[in-house]
Design a protein around this motif. Structure first.
Motif, mmCIF file in Angstrom:
data_model
loop_
_atom_site.group_PDB
_atom_site.id
_atom_site.type_symbol
_atom_site.label_atom_id
_atom_site.label_comp_id
_atom_site.label_asym_id
_atom_site.label_seq_id
_atom_site.Cartn_x
_atom_site.Cartn_y
_atom_site.Cartn_z
ATOM 1 N N GLN A 180 7.954 -2.110 -0.187
ATOM 2 C CA GLN A 180 7.028 -1.132 -0.759
ATOM 3 C C GLN A 180 6.714 -1.390 -2.231
ATOM 4 N N ILE A 181 7.246 -2.457 -2.825
ATOM 5 C CA ILE A 181 7.046 -2.630 -4.264
ATOM 6 C C ILE A 181 5.604 -2.976 -4.616
ATOM 7 N N ASP A 182 4.838 -3.498 -3.651
ATOM 8 C CA ASP A 182 3.435 -3.836 -3.927
ATOM 9 C C ASP A 182 2.477 -2.789 -3.372
ATOM 10 N N LEU A 183 2.996 -1.636 -2.978
ATOM 11 C CA LEU A 183 2.178 -0.620 -2.315
ATOM 12 C C LEU A 183 1.098 -0.086 -3.261
ATOM 13 N N ASP A 184 -0.146 -0.087 -2.797
ATOM 14 C CA ASP A 184 -1.268 0.510 -3.516
ATOM 15 C C ASP A 184 -1.219 2.017 -3.244
ATOM 16 N N LEU A 185 -0.689 2.783 -4.180
ATOM 17 C CA LEU A 185 -0.409 4.190 -3.944
ATOM 18 C C LEU A 185 -1.678 5.006 -3.733
ATOM 19 N N ASP A 186 -2.724 4.730 -4.487
ATOM 20 C CA ASP A 186 -3.959 5.513 -4.365
ATOM 21 C C ASP A 186 -4.597 5.338 -2.986
ATOM 22 N N SER A 187 -4.696 4.096 -2.527
ATOM 23 C CA SER A 187 -5.293 3.840 -1.214
ATOM 24 C C SER A 187 -4.457 4.449 -0.100
ATOM 25 N N ALA A 188 -3.118 4.307 -0.224
ATOM 26 C CA ALA A 188 -2.231 4.860 0.802
ATOM 27 C C ALA A 188 -2.329 6.377 0.840
ATOM 28 N N ALA A 189 -2.375 7.009 -0.329
ATOM 29 C CA ALA A 189 -2.462 8.471 -0.384
ATOM 30 C C ALA A 189 -3.743 8.971 0.271
ATOM 31 N N ALA A 190 -4.859 8.285 0.027
ATOM 32 C CA ALA A 190 -6.136 8.695 0.621
ATOM 33 C C ALA A 190 -6.089 8.600 2.140
ATOM 34 N N ALA A 191 -5.479 7.529 2.649
ATOM 35 C CA ALA A 191 -5.401 7.342 4.098
ATOM 36 C C ALA A 191 -4.533 8.416 4.743
ATOM 37 N N TYR A 192 -3.391 8.743 4.148
ATOM 38 C CA TYR A 192 -2.494 9.742 4.734
ATOM 39 C C TYR A 192 -3.076 11.151 4.606
ATOM 40 N N ALA A 193 -3.781 11.415 3.510
ATOM 41 C CA ALA A 193 -4.381 12.741 3.334
ATOM 42 C C ALA A 193 -5.402 13.018 4.424
ATOM 43 N N ALA A 194 -6.106 11.994 4.866
ATOM 44 C CA ALA A 194 -7.109 12.155 5.918
ATOM 45 C C ALA A 194 -6.478 12.367 7.287
ATOM 46 N N ALA A 195 -5.230 11.884 7.467
ATOM 47 C CA ALA A 195 -4.586 11.968 8.785
ATOM 48 C C ALA A 195 -4.160 13.389 9.119
#
Length: 334
Positions: A180-195
């Motif tokens: 997870q050290i290279d995780l793009d937090l903004d993109s991941a947050a947007a995807a999970y918020a939509a789920a």
């Protein structure tokens, strides 16, 4: 007067070299089997010093006990043999790099070990043979974490779904999951918020905690990343070449990767080395010990058990189960 004598026939004794050879081979096989049984039931401790420039004085001699790949195995009743060995060692923290439960899904050998380690902080990640860590529970269950993860947490272990810190005097040590050290937090947050699911809500919380941790990390902190399979040079270099600026900074903040997953090759042949490590016949430095990948140090432990995915019979051959003690220093002569 001539007397007729019957000729005397001398029969040479036939040497039964074949029988002797078979007997020797059978004896060698029996001795090898006895030694393998004995060797699989014990554990050795490997030690390694790791130099870190500008290491805070409080972390001089800071020592990590690295465990991996137990895969539900017991060393004596309730882990008695392993516990006795570890109780005689000095270390400041325990890192567990996965596959402690394994495909058998019995967490209690891991729990028994955690009970004995309760006097020191324990940080752990899941391995590829462990039951799925997140989201494997039925809808409406009280947690999205697997029972074995929740059970380890109730026994004091910290699951590294997000970076965690340990304060040592004025110094700070960070522990992360290398995946997870290279995780793009903004993109991941947007995807999970939509789920909008329970699992998505869990990951949004993880992302928030990860963001908070990244904001607190300082250059002088010691950062250790846990990985179940060892990081490969080619994949890490490709990641560095394509990652954004923030991800690159996170990757380069890591002072040491702590890995397992190889079971030390499971079988080791004299003169040839490890036989099977994650589907490859790899050189020694990619199976055990300290090496450098894209200028990043990585320590790989041979671990305690066998690899569930290995096609080899489920025992270690000429490959004693091991734990590792890794000590940090800034002094070359220490």
């Amino acid at each position: 007067m001539r007397m007729d004598r019957e000729p005397v026939l001398f029969t040479r004794k036939r040497r039964h070299w074949g029988r002797w050879l078979i007997s020797l081979v059978l004896a060698a096989v029996a001795l090898c089997a006895l030694y393998t049984f004995y060797d699989n039931g014990r554990v050795v401790i490997r030690t390694q010093r790791v130099l870190v420039s500008n290491l805070p004085e409080e972390l001089e001699g800071f020592t990590v006990l690295l465990l991996s790949d137990l895969n539900g195995k017991r060393f004596g009743p309730e882990q008695e043999h392993l516990i006795n060995l570890l109780q005689n060692q000095r270390y400041d923290v325990v890192c567990v790099s996965g596959d402690m439960v394994g495909s058998g899904a019995d967490p209690y050998p891991f729990y028994e070990l955690l009970h004995s380690l309760s006097t020191q902080p324990v940080y752990f990640i899941a391995g590829d043979s462990d039951p799925v860590a997140v989201g494997g529970q039925p809808e409406g269950y009280h947690t999205v974490l697997a029972d074995w993860i929740a059970g380890a947490q109730t026994r004091g272990a910290v699951y590294l779904d997000a970076p965690a810190s340990l304060q040592v005097g004025e110094a700070t040590v960070w522990f992360s999951d290398a995946a997870q050290i290279d995780l793009d937090l903004d993109s991941a947050a947007a995807a999970y918020a939509a789920a909008g699911t329970g699992v998505a809500s869990y990951w949004l919380d993880v992302i928030a905690r990860t963001q908070a941790a990244r904001e607190q990390m300082r250059e002088e902190d010691l950062h250790l990343a846990l990985s179940h399979p060892p990081l490969r040079r080619e994949s890490l270099q490709a990641l560095l070449d394509t990652a954004g600026e923030e991800a690159q900074a996170q990757i380069r903040s890591v002072d040491l990767v702590l890995s397992g997953g190889t079971a030390g090759g499971q079988w080791r042949l004299p003169g040839l080395g490890p036989v099977w490590a994650n589907g490859h016949w790899l050189p020694e430095e990619e199976v055990t010990g300290l090496s450098y990948i894209a200028n990043m140090p990585q320590y790989i432990t041979g671990g305690l058990g066998v690899n569930a995915a290995s096609p080899l019979p489920a025992f270690r051959l000429f490959n004693t189960p091991e734990a590792a003690l890794i000590t940090f220093s800034s002094h070359t002569g220490a």
